[in-house]
Design a protein around this motif. Structure first.
Motif, PDB file in Angstrom:
ATOM      1  N   THR A 136       0.815  -1.213   0.000  1.00 30.50           N
ATOM      2  CA  THR A 136       0.000   0.000   0.000  1.00 30.50           C
ATOM      3  C   THR A 136       0.846   1.259   0.000  1.00 30.50           C
ATOM      4  OG1 THR A 136      -0.097   0.143   2.434  1.00 30.50           O
ATOM      5  CG2 THR A 136      -1.753  -1.228   1.321  1.00 30.50           C
ATOM      6  N   LYS A 137       2.150   1.096  -0.011  1.00 30.76           N
ATOM      7  CA  LYS A 137       3.040   2.256   0.098  1.00 30.76           C
ATOM      8  C   LYS A 137       3.253   2.983  -1.213  1.00 30.76           C
ATOM      9  CE  LYS A 137       3.933   1.667   4.485  1.00 30.76           C
ATOM     10  NZ  LYS A 137       3.475   2.643   5.494  1.00 30.76           N
ATOM     11  N   GLY A 138       2.800   2.413  -2.298  1.00 31.01           N
ATOM     12  CA  GLY A 138       2.987   3.072  -3.587  1.00 31.01           C
ATOM     13  C   GLY A 138       4.109   2.443  -4.392  1.00 31.01           C
ATOM     14  N   GLU A 180       8.088   3.088  -3.438  1.00 32.13           N
ATOM     15  CA  GLU A 180       8.582   2.410  -2.246  1.00 32.13           C
ATOM     16  C   GLU A 180       8.709   0.903  -2.492  1.00 32.13           C
ATOM     17  OE1 GLU A 180       8.605   2.774   2.449  1.00 32.13           O
ATOM     18  OE2 GLU A 180       8.317   4.350   0.980  1.00 32.13           O
ATOM     19  N   THR A 225       7.928  10.363  -1.884  1.00 33.85           N
ATOM     20  CA  THR A 225       6.593   9.782  -1.722  1.00 33.85           C
ATOM     21  C   THR A 225       5.996  10.190  -0.379  1.00 33.85           C
ATOM     22  OG1 THR A 225       7.121   7.870  -3.101  1.00 33.85           O
ATOM     23  CG2 THR A 225       5.267   7.643  -1.594  1.00 33.85           C
ATOM     24  N   GLU A 239       3.046   9.205   2.020  1.00 34.63           N
ATOM     25  CA  GLU A 239       2.143   8.068   2.176  1.00 34.63           C
ATOM     26  C   GLU A 239       1.428   8.107   3.518  1.00 34.63           C
ATOM     27  OE1 GLU A 239       0.609   4.366   3.388  1.00 34.63           O
ATOM     28  OE2 GLU A 239       2.425   5.230   4.289  1.00 34.63           O
ATOM     29  N   TYR A 240       0.098   7.949   3.448  1.00 32.56           N
ATOM     30  CA  TYR A 240      -0.719   7.819   4.653  1.00 32.56           C
ATOM     31  C   TYR A 240      -1.949   7.018   4.242  1.00 32.56           C
ATOM     32  CZ  TYR A 240      -2.650   9.000   9.225  1.00 32.56           C
ATOM     33  OH  TYR A 240      -3.134   8.934  10.516  1.00 32.56           O
ATOM     34  N   SER A 241      -1.761   5.699   4.103  1.00 29.59           N
ATOM     35  CA  SER A 241      -2.824   4.856   3.574  1.00 29.59           C
ATOM     36  C   SER A 241      -3.194   3.770   4.567  1.00 29.59           C
ATOM     37  CB  SER A 241      -2.382   4.211   2.251  1.00 29.59           C
ATOM     38  OG  SER A 241      -1.319   3.312   2.475  1.00 29.59           O
ATOM     39  N   ASN A 252      -0.020   8.895  -1.681  1.00 34.11           N
ATOM     40  CA  ASN A 252      -0.881   7.723  -1.514  1.00 34.11           C
ATOM     41  C   ASN A 252      -1.710   7.882  -0.239  1.00 34.11           C
ATOM     42  OD1 ASN A 252      -2.146   5.278  -1.398  1.00 34.11           O
ATOM     43  ND2 ASN A 252      -0.305   4.046  -1.196  1.00 34.11           N
TER      44      ASN A 252
END
Length: 543
Positions: free
Chosen positions: A356-358, A361, A406, A408-410, A434
């Motif tokens: 889920t980190k994109g 990553e 990146t 990221e906060y998913s 993300n």
């Protein structure tokens, strides 16, 4: 006799002629007059059931203004009229075109799409100057042989008709550059099409084709071939000889393996999603060094070869909904890969939170696992373990911001994105965001702060019902993922995103149009649902 009736109302002097007049389709004389000057006449969406004789005879009959006083110093000189070169009769109710079409020999463009035509008049062959003919979205089952006389024709649109075969005479249209035969009832394609040596775009999608003719390889100028949604189980090996091919669409067929294309060195896009491909070997990839997009979603792939690393130009790789249990570490060495889609795979060798980190990553994770030969022994050295090999579990992954650009906060199920997440960016030029798998009801307003750098944004799996104008300010955005939200429409302002190449909108609300007095598209198209309406609209995008 008094000109007044008993009730005191004046009698209509046209009363005796109204019945005859009402049966004739009317075209304002102002349009006819203007067309004589410009050479162009647009009569689309006027409810015409037949074309008035005045249109066919526009360059034959003497204009009405010629019977008045001649003003030699006037600007409207009827004797200086221009031959009609462009005639648009689209979106009417025409069931036939008159043979009088031969009276317009100067026509360069004829557009009669979205009517009820069951045939094309034989006189079409006399329009020897015609370069573009659009008869799509009609009820054609056959074409006249005289069509072969149009030796200057460059564009022929025949999509959305009822053709069951491609007439051999189309192969005689030597100047043809674009041919669209999509959404018909074709079961085979004649090898005669291969004589179209100048053809650059061929659309055969949404038919019933089981094979392609081997002769297709003789189309040396073909740059785009679309065979989406057919019944193809294989493609002829000769397809590999199409040296100019740049885009190949084979989605939604019955292919069991990827075609080998050793001579297609210019191929930039290969779309083979929704097939039954289970094997991908080095021989399928080794010659595709120019490939930018490879779509393999919804197949049965169990593994990827390490040789995928030869695709140095690859920017998008879609592997969604396959049977992949792992990924080759070599995938991390693709220098231009910006989007990697992996949803729907039983990946067991990679942590779920990492997925889920994109894209960036994940690629770094794979790069860290590439075995580099030891300089002394020549044997592969073990991957170096570092504290940052795996993504940070803290609130904000500052390492990803600094090194992978990146944010990221998913997968937090959060209703809002904390300010600390944005504050952590500082002056770093973040290119990927993300925020997927949360409970967001709108795009975070603070994304505007990153408008000068963000290229890839993922807001999928949220509860966003309206696309905010904040997103429309991200001028550099190239990929936008809005899947699994509550969207029912898109704002007009989205057109400002001139760099946008891909927007994912699957699993949102359908397009609802009931209760509107549409004249275009017709009710029959609306009744077929969202997919039919979208196909109708896509076919009208200018090219």
């Amino acid at each position: 006799m008094s000109r007044f009736a008993r009730g005191g109302r004046a009698q209509d002097p046209r009363a005796g002629f109204r019945e005859q007049t009402d049966k004739e389709p009317s075209v304002p004389q102002g349009l006819i007059k203007a067309a004589r000057k410009s050479g162009q006449l647009n009569l689309s969406a006027r409810g015409l059931t037949e074309v008035p004789a005045s249109v066919w005879r526009i360059n034959v009959d003497t204009p009405e203004e010629a019977h008045g006083n001649v003003q030699f110093d006037g600007t409207d000189r009827w004797w200086e009229q221009t031959d009609l070169t462009k005639l648009i009769l689209a979106s009417n109710k025409l069931t036939a075109l008159s043979e009088d079409i031969r009276l317009l020999p100067a026509l360069v463009v004829l557009d009669v799409h979205d009517n009820l035509l069951s045939e094309v008049p034989r006189a079409i062959g006399e329009l020897v100057n015609l370069q573009k003919l659009n008869v799509s979205h009609n009820k054609l089952k056959a074409l006249p042989e005289e069509l072969a006389q149009l030796q200057n024709l460059k564009t022929l649109f025949l999509q959305q008709n009822q053709l069951e075969e491609v007439p051999d005479m189309i192969g005689q249209l030597g100047a043809l550059d674009e041919l669209d035969l999509s959404n018909n009832c074709l079961r085979s394609v004649s090898g005669g099409l291969a004589t179209l040596s100048h053809l650059s775009r061929l659309n055969l999608s949404n038919n019933k084709l089981k094979v392609l003719p081997p002769e297709i390889s003789r189309m040396k100028c073909l740059r785009q071939l679309d065979c989406t949604s057919n019944l193809l189980e294989d493609v002829p090996p000769s397809l590999a000889g199409m040296e100019s091919l740049e885009q190949l669409y084979l989605r939604q067929n019955k292919l069991t393996f990827l075609p080998e294309l050793p001579n297609c060195k210019l191929l930039k896009e290969l779309h083979v999603g929704n097939n039954q491909i289970s094997t991908l070997g080095p021989q399928h990839l080794s010659h595709l060094g120019s490939l930018c997009i490879l779509e393999l979603r919804d197949n049965k792939l169990k593994s990827l070869p390490d040789e995928i690393a030869v695709l140095k130009g690859l920017e998008r790789l879609d592997l969604s909904n396959n049977d992949l249990s792992g990924l080759p570490a070599a995938l991390g060495n693709l220098p231009n890969l910006k989007s990697l889609q992996l949803e729907g795979n039983p990946l067991r060798g990679i942590r779920r939170d990492l997925l889920t980190k994109g894209t960036q990553e994940l690629l770094k994770y794979l790069r860290d696992r590439v075995q580099v030969p030891d300089s002394k022994s020549g044997e592969p050295a073990a991957p170096v373990a570092t504290a940052m090999t795996l993504p940070s579990d803290s609130l904000v992954n500052t390492h990803a911001i600094a090194t992978l650009k990146t944010l990221e906060y998913s997968d937090k199920q959060a209703a809002t994105i904390p300010d600390e997440v944005f504050n952590a960016v500082g002056s770093c030029p973040v290119t990927v965001i993300n925020f997927s798998k949360n409970q967001l009801t709108e795009a975070p307003p603070r994304v505007v702060e990153l408008k000068d750098s963000v290229c890839d944004m993922n807001l999928g799996f949220n509860k966003i019902a309206v696309l905010s104008l904040n997103l429309c300010m991200l001028q550099k955005i190239t990929y936008l993922d809005m899947r699994n939200n509550l969207l029912s429409s898109l704002p007009d302002e989205l057109e400002a995103l001139i760099r946008l190449q891909s927007i994912t909108l699957s699993f949102n609300r359908a397009l609802h149009l009931e209760g509107n007095p549409f004249r275009n598209p017709r009710a029959a198209i609306l009744a077929k649902g969202t997919s039919a309406v979208m196909e109708y609209l896509r076919s009208r995008i200018p090219t």
